[in-house]
Design a protein around this motif. Structure first.
Motif, PDB file in Angstrom:
ATOM      1  N   SER A  12       0.852  -1.189   0.000  1.00 51.66           N
ATOM      2  CA  SER A  12       0.000   0.000   0.000  1.00 51.66           C
ATOM      3  C   SER A  12       0.888   1.238   0.000  1.00 51.66           C
ATOM      4  O   SER A  12       1.913   1.279   0.670  1.00 51.66           O
ATOM      5  CB  SER A  12      -0.891   0.023   1.241  1.00 51.66           C
ATOM      6  N   VAL A  13       0.484   2.250  -0.774  1.00 48.92           N
ATOM      7  CA  VAL A  13       1.233   3.507  -0.841  1.00 48.92           C
ATOM      8  C   VAL A  13       0.262   4.656  -0.618  1.00 48.92           C
ATOM      9  O   VAL A  13      -0.951   4.495  -0.767  1.00 48.92           O
ATOM     10  CB  VAL A  13       1.954   3.666  -2.199  1.00 48.92           C
ATOM     11  N   PRO A  14       0.775   5.825  -0.261  1.00 50.18           N
ATOM     12  CA  PRO A  14      -0.106   6.970  -0.062  1.00 50.18           C
ATOM     13  C   PRO A  14      -0.862   7.327  -1.343  1.00 50.18           C
ATOM     14  O   PRO A  14      -0.369   7.120  -2.452  1.00 50.18           O
ATOM     15  CB  PRO A  14       0.843   8.106   0.332  1.00 50.18           C
ATOM     16  N   ALA A  15      -2.058   7.863  -1.166  1.00 42.16           N
ATOM     17  CA  ALA A  15      -2.877   8.279  -2.322  1.00 42.16           C
ATOM     18  C   ALA A  15      -2.163   9.397  -3.074  1.00 42.16           C
ATOM     19  O   ALA A  15      -1.419  10.187  -2.502  1.00 42.16           O
ATOM     20  CB  ALA A  15      -4.240   8.757  -1.841  1.00 42.16           C
ATOM     21  N   GLY A  16      -2.381   9.467  -4.366  1.00 43.43           N
ATOM     22  CA  GLY A  16      -1.792  10.530  -5.173  1.00 43.43           C
ATOM     23  C   GLY A  16      -0.510  10.119  -5.864  1.00 43.43           C
ATOM     24  O   GLY A  16       0.035  10.879  -6.652  1.00 43.43           O
ATOM     25  N   GLY A  17       0.019   8.949  -5.589  1.00 45.78           N
ATOM     26  CA  GLY A  17       1.240   8.491  -6.253  1.00 45.78           C
ATOM     27  C   GLY A  17       0.921   7.998  -7.657  1.00 45.78           C
ATOM     28  O   GLY A  17      -0.187   7.558  -7.949  1.00 45.78           O
ATOM     29  N   LYS A  18       1.892   8.102  -8.534  1.00 48.10           N
ATOM     30  CA  LYS A  18       1.710   7.651  -9.919  1.00 48.10           C
ATOM     31  C   LYS A  18       2.091   6.183 -10.034  1.00 48.10           C
ATOM     32  O   LYS A  18       3.008   5.708  -9.358  1.00 48.10           O
ATOM     33  CB  LYS A  18       2.581   8.476 -10.861  1.00 48.10           C
ATOM     34  N   ALA A  19       1.395   5.487 -10.904  1.00 44.95           N
ATOM     35  CA  ALA A  19       1.685   4.080 -11.147  1.00 44.95           C
ATOM     36  C   ALA A  19       3.119   3.947 -11.640  1.00 44.95           C
ATOM     37  O   ALA A  19       3.584   4.719 -12.473  1.00 44.95           O
ATOM     38  CB  ALA A  19       0.714   3.508 -12.169  1.00 44.95           C
ATOM     39  N   SER A  21       5.817   4.523  -9.935  1.00 46.15           N
ATOM     40  CA  SER A  21       6.797   5.332  -9.194  1.00 46.15           C
ATOM     41  C   SER A  21       7.335   4.519  -8.019  1.00 46.15           C
ATOM     42  O   SER A  21       6.743   3.555  -7.578  1.00 46.15           O
ATOM     43  CB  SER A  21       6.164   6.631  -8.722  1.00 46.15           C
ATOM     44  N   SER A  22       8.496   4.928  -7.543  1.00 44.75           N
ATOM     45  CA  SER A  22       9.103   4.190  -6.432  1.00 44.75           C
ATOM     46  C   SER A  22       8.659   4.789  -5.100  1.00 44.75           C
ATOM     47  O   SER A  22       8.259   5.943  -5.008  1.00 44.75           O
ATOM     48  CB  SER A  22      10.630   4.235  -6.551  1.00 44.75           C
ATOM     49  N   THR A  23       8.740   3.963  -4.072  1.00 43.04           N
ATOM     50  CA  THR A  23       8.428   4.399  -2.708  1.00 43.04           C
ATOM     51  C   THR A  23       9.371   3.676  -1.764  1.00 43.04           C
ATOM     52  O   THR A  23       9.920   2.626  -2.103  1.00 43.04           O
ATOM     53  CB  THR A  23       6.950   4.110  -2.351  1.00 43.04           C
ATOM     54  N   THR A  24       9.580   4.232  -0.616  1.00 37.79           N
ATOM     55  CA  THR A  24      10.461   3.613   0.375  1.00 37.79           C
ATOM     56  C   THR A  24       9.637   2.725   1.293  1.00 37.79           C
ATOM     57  O   THR A  24       8.606   3.145   1.811  1.00 37.79           O
ATOM     58  CB  THR A  24      11.170   4.694   1.213  1.00 37.79           C
TER      59      THR A  24
END
Length: 97
Positions: A12-19, A21-24
């Protein structure tokens, strides 16, 4: 991973991220997802809370020990008084009217 290698997976990632994209994310030694470590402010507040709880626990423990010693000493004192009264009464004659 601890060695710096990349991994791919689903999380799960925060809302508003682009498909794409990387996350920590944080992983444990076995590679399982874990919560992020606390911020310095969170660590300080958790430390303060733990310190306060420990202090309160020590106070309760000391108060409980004090109470137990007082109860034991009071029982011992009563037993000494009972013995003293028995000795006092045994030396007196028991005259009845």
């Amino acid at each position: 991973m601890p060695d710096g290698s990349s991994r791919t997976g689903v999380t799960s990632v925060p809302a508003g991220g682009k498909a794409g994209s990387s996350t920590t994310v944080w992983l444990d030694g076995a590679g399982r997802l874990r919560a992020a470590p606390p911020t310095p402010a969170q660590a300080r507040s958790q430390g303060a809370a733990l310190g306060a709880a420990t202090g309160a626990g020590v106070c309760v423990l000391v108060a409980g020990m004090w109470w137990a010693v007082r109860v034991r000493l009071a029982a011992r004192h009563r037993a000494q008084w009972d013995l003293a009264w028995e000795e006092f009464d045994s030396g007196r004659s028991h005259r009845h009217a």
